[in-house]
Design a protein around this motif. Structure first.
Motif, PDB file in Angstrom:
ATOM      1  N   SER A 234       0.732  -1.491   0.258  1.00 23.17           N
ATOM      2  CA  SER A 234       0.025   0.173   0.010  1.00 23.17           C
ATOM      3  C   SER A 234       0.754   1.366  -0.007  1.00 23.17           C
ATOM      4  CB  SER A 234      -0.948   0.005   1.289  1.00 23.17           C
ATOM      5  OG  SER A 234      -0.172  -0.104   2.342  1.00 23.17           O
ATOM      6  N   GLY A 235       2.090   1.102  -0.558  1.00 23.25           N
ATOM      7  CA  GLY A 235       2.915   2.528  -0.725  1.00 23.25           C
ATOM      8  C   GLY A 235       2.202   3.588  -1.259  1.00 23.25           C
ATOM      9  N   PHE A 236       1.135   3.516  -2.004  1.00 17.78           N
ATOM     10  CA  PHE A 236       0.814   4.655  -2.617  1.00 17.78           C
ATOM     11  C   PHE A 236      -0.517   5.112  -2.167  1.00 17.78           C
ATOM     12  CE2 PHE A 236      -0.559   7.150  -6.685  1.00 17.78           C
ATOM     13  CZ  PHE A 236       0.253   8.307  -6.436  1.00 17.78           C
ATOM     14  N   VAL A 237      -0.869   4.478  -0.981  1.00 12.54           N
ATOM     15  CA  VAL A 237      -2.153   4.767  -0.056  1.00 12.54           C
ATOM     16  C   VAL A 237      -2.110   5.524   0.959  1.00 12.54           C
ATOM     17  CG1 VAL A 237      -4.209   3.597   0.635  1.00 12.54           C
ATOM     18  CG2 VAL A 237      -3.106   2.545  -1.224  1.00 12.54           C
ATOM     19  N   THR A 238      -2.780   6.742   0.949  1.00 11.42           N
ATOM     20  CA  THR A 238      -2.798   7.449   2.337  1.00 11.42           C
ATOM     21  C   THR A 238      -3.928   8.235   2.669  1.00 11.42           C
ATOM     22  OG1 THR A 238      -1.371   8.686   3.742  1.00 11.42           O
ATOM     23  CG2 THR A 238      -1.522   9.434   1.540  1.00 11.42           C
ATOM     24  N   GLY A 239      -4.282   8.420   3.650  1.00  8.07           N
ATOM     25  CA  GLY A 239      -5.726   9.184   4.216  1.00  8.07           C
ATOM     26  C   GLY A 239      -6.818   8.444   3.885  1.00  8.07           C
ATOM     27  N   GLN A 240      -6.969   7.131   3.960  1.00  2.25           N
ATOM     28  CA  GLN A 240      -7.998   6.315   3.574  1.00  2.25           C
ATOM     29  C   GLN A 240      -8.445   5.576   4.961  1.00  2.25           C
ATOM     30  OE1 GLN A 240      -9.411   6.543   0.430  1.00  2.25           O
ATOM     31  NE2 GLN A 240      -7.847   7.963   0.233  1.00  2.25           N
ATOM     32  N   SER A 241      -9.845   5.232   4.925  1.00  2.00           N
ATOM     33  CA  SER A 241     -10.585   4.433   5.733  1.00  2.00           C
ATOM     34  C   SER A 241     -11.185   3.213   5.010  1.00  2.00           C
ATOM     35  CB  SER A 241     -11.242   5.280   6.738  1.00  2.00           C
ATOM     36  OG  SER A 241     -11.987   4.554   7.636  1.00  2.00           O
ATOM     37  N   LEU A 242     -10.492   2.036   5.574  1.00  2.00           N
ATOM     38  CA  LEU A 242     -11.086   0.889   4.773  1.00  2.00           C
ATOM     39  C   LEU A 242     -12.061   0.278   5.759  1.00  2.00           C
ATOM     40  CD1 LEU A 242     -10.965  -1.464   2.611  1.00  2.00           C
ATOM     41  CD2 LEU A 242      -8.967  -2.347   4.025  1.00  2.00           C
ATOM     42  N   LEU A 243     -13.384   0.155   5.124  1.00  2.00           N
ATOM     43  CA  LEU A 243     -14.423  -0.573   5.864  1.00  2.00           C
ATOM     44  C   LEU A 243     -14.275  -1.870   5.692  1.00  2.00           C
ATOM     45  CD1 LEU A 243     -17.263   1.839   4.731  1.00  2.00           C
ATOM     46  CD2 LEU A 243     -16.753   1.351   7.297  1.00  2.00           C
ATOM     47  N   VAL A 244     -14.198  -2.750   7.017  1.00  3.15           N
ATOM     48  CA  VAL A 244     -14.075  -4.175   7.077  1.00  3.15           C
ATOM     49  C   VAL A 244     -15.317  -4.618   7.777  1.00  3.15           C
ATOM     50  CG1 VAL A 244     -12.777  -6.180   7.624  1.00  3.15           C
ATOM     51  CG2 VAL A 244     -11.652  -3.937   7.087  1.00  3.15           C
ATOM     52  N   ASP A 245     -16.455  -4.843   7.354  1.00  2.00           N
ATOM     53  CA  ASP A 245     -17.663  -4.725   7.951  1.00  2.00           C
ATOM     54  C   ASP A 245     -18.690  -5.859   7.383  1.00  2.00           C
ATOM     55  OD1 ASP A 245     -18.604  -3.622   5.584  1.00  2.00           O
ATOM     56  OD2 ASP A 245     -19.411  -1.954   6.258  1.00  2.00           O
ATOM     57  N   GLY A 246     -18.118  -6.553   6.406  1.00  2.00           N
ATOM     58  CA  GLY A 246     -19.141  -7.791   5.860  1.00  2.00           C
ATOM     59  C   GLY A 246     -20.406  -7.180   4.967  1.00  2.00           C
ATOM     60  N   GLY A 247     -20.113  -6.042   4.665  1.00  3.90           N
ATOM     61  CA  GLY A 247     -21.162  -5.384   3.712  1.00  3.90           C
ATOM     62  C   GLY A 247     -22.274  -4.396   4.536  1.00  3.90           C
ATOM     63  N   ILE A 248     -22.020  -4.449   5.798  1.00  6.09           N
ATOM     64  CA  ILE A 248     -23.283  -3.918   6.694  1.00  6.09           C
ATOM     65  C   ILE A 248     -23.413  -2.325   6.364  1.00  6.09           C
ATOM     66  CG2 ILE A 248     -21.772  -3.095   8.917  1.00  6.09           C
ATOM     67  CD1 ILE A 248     -24.255  -4.408  10.421  1.00  6.09           C
ATOM     68  N   SER A 249     -22.445  -1.731   5.872  1.00 11.08           N
ATOM     69  CA  SER A 249     -22.358  -0.239   5.688  1.00 11.08           C
ATOM     70  C   SER A 249     -23.326  -0.002   4.314  1.00 11.08           C
ATOM     71  CB  SER A 249     -21.008   0.323   5.769  1.00 11.08           C
ATOM     72  OG  SER A 249     -20.176  -0.092   4.697  1.00 11.08           O
ATOM     73  N   VAL A 250     -23.410  -0.855   3.603  1.00 15.93           N
ATOM     74  CA  VAL A 250     -24.188  -0.821   2.184  1.00 15.93           C
ATOM     75  C   VAL A 250     -25.313  -1.477   2.028  1.00 15.93           C
ATOM     76  CG1 VAL A 250     -21.912  -0.058   1.018  1.00 15.93           C
ATOM     77  CG2 VAL A 250     -22.627  -2.580   0.944  1.00 15.93           C
ATOM     78  N   ALA A 251     -25.853  -2.225   3.150  1.00 16.59           N
ATOM     79  CA  ALA A 251     -26.880  -2.893   3.278  1.00 16.59           C
ATOM     80  C   ALA A 251     -28.192  -2.197   3.571  1.00 16.59           C
ATOM     81  CB  ALA A 251     -26.889  -4.081   4.145  1.00 16.59           C
ATOM     82  N   LEU A 252     -29.154  -2.472   3.012  1.00 21.16           N
ATOM     83  CA  LEU A 252     -30.814  -1.804   3.266  1.00 21.16           C
ATOM     84  C   LEU A 252     -31.534  -3.099   3.843  1.00 21.16           C
ATOM     85  CD1 LEU A 252     -32.654   0.651   3.259  1.00 21.16           C
ATOM     86  CD2 LEU A 252     -33.343  -0.118   1.060  1.00 21.16           C
ATOM     87  N   ARG A 253     -31.378  -3.097   5.350  1.00 20.15           N
ATOM     88  CA  ARG A 253     -32.297  -4.293   5.920  1.00 20.15           C
ATOM     89  C   ARG A 253     -33.176  -3.772   6.836  1.00 20.15           C
ATOM     90  NH1 ARG A 253     -28.642  -9.600   6.349  1.00 20.15           N
ATOM     91  NH2 ARG A 253     -28.116  -9.828   4.317  1.00 20.15           N
TER      92      ARG A 253
END
Length: 253
Positions: A234-253
């Protein structure tokens, strides 16, 4: 085969148990020497022994992350013991959930001290060490709760939103020094502490609301931290927040 973090040094806060412990183990498996920081150094001594038994190198350090002077001294001790500092994982957190009318000054001060001030002082101390060697990687542990509302978690959600904001700001400021700053944002992780905190109905409801059908494991989060820690990944990646959430943040339930 050469391990990708061979020759690098990582410091993990809140490293004696749960998620912090898993992260420390994973970075050590990939070749990093690790400084294990918790409020009491002896809490991490068994993990030091475990890492050393497999040929790794580790030291246990004691500090309250909300205490700027103590935390700075702990970082200096890590550099003194291990020679340098390439990776810092700001993982420590203290949490007390409460309804809005039940939030009290003592718990608010403690949560802000660990969850906000601890990130600031940890980033400050990390940057001081990393500037000396031309770069490094800081990984903050945020949460999907920064983007989703949870009942009885006004303070927690606010703190994790602050972590994402601090991550973005620090990434821009520290980029000229070769220091990358990113965040990993998990959903509920099935640690022993979480199982003890949630009743069975709440636990099952969180599983049911996750599209992948399970809660995250500590290993899921540790692998995401490893991605940000390793400049080859990830040498060219900065300022990011990676969601590791099983898809919950994009689910409509």
């Amino acid at each position: 085969m050469t391990k990708s973090l061979e020759g690098r040094v990582a410091l993990i806060t809140g490293a004696s148990r749960g998620l912090g412990r898993e992260i420390a183990q994973r970075l050590a498996q990939d070749g990093a020497s690790v400084a294990l920081l918790d409020r009491k150094a002896h809490w991490a001594e068994d993990l030091v022994a475990e890492i050393e038994s497999t040929g790794g190198k580790a030291v246990a350090l004691g500090s309250d992350v909300s205490d700027r002077k103590a935390l700075t001294a702990a970082f200096e001790s890590a550099v003194s013991a291990l020679g340098r500092l390439d990776i810092v994982v700001n993982n420590a957190m203290w949490t007390k959930y409460a309804a809005i009318e039940d939030i009290d000054e003592e718990s608010l001060d403690r949560m802000l001290g660990v969850g906000v001030a601890g990130i600031i002082w940890g980033t400050q101390a990390a940057a001081a060490a990393m500037r000396q060697q031309g770069g490094g990687s800081i990984v903050n542990i945020a949460s999907v709760s920064a983007r989703l509302g949870l009942p009885q978690a006004m303070v927690y959600c606010g703190i994790k939103a602050a972590v994402e904001g601090m991550t973005r700001s620090a990434a821009i400021e520290l980029a000229p020094a070769g220091i990358r700053v990113n965040a990993v944002a998990p959903s509920t992780v099935a640690t022993e502490g979480v199982r003890a905190m949630l009743d069975e109905a709440t636990f099952e409801a969180r599983v049911a609301s996750t599209p992948l059908g399970r809660l995250g494991a500590t290993s899921d989060i540790a692998e995401a931290v490893l991605f940000f820690a390793d400049p080859m990944r990830s040498g060219f990646v900065t300022g990011q927040s990676l969601l590791v959430d099983g898809g919950i943040s994009v689910a409509l339930r």
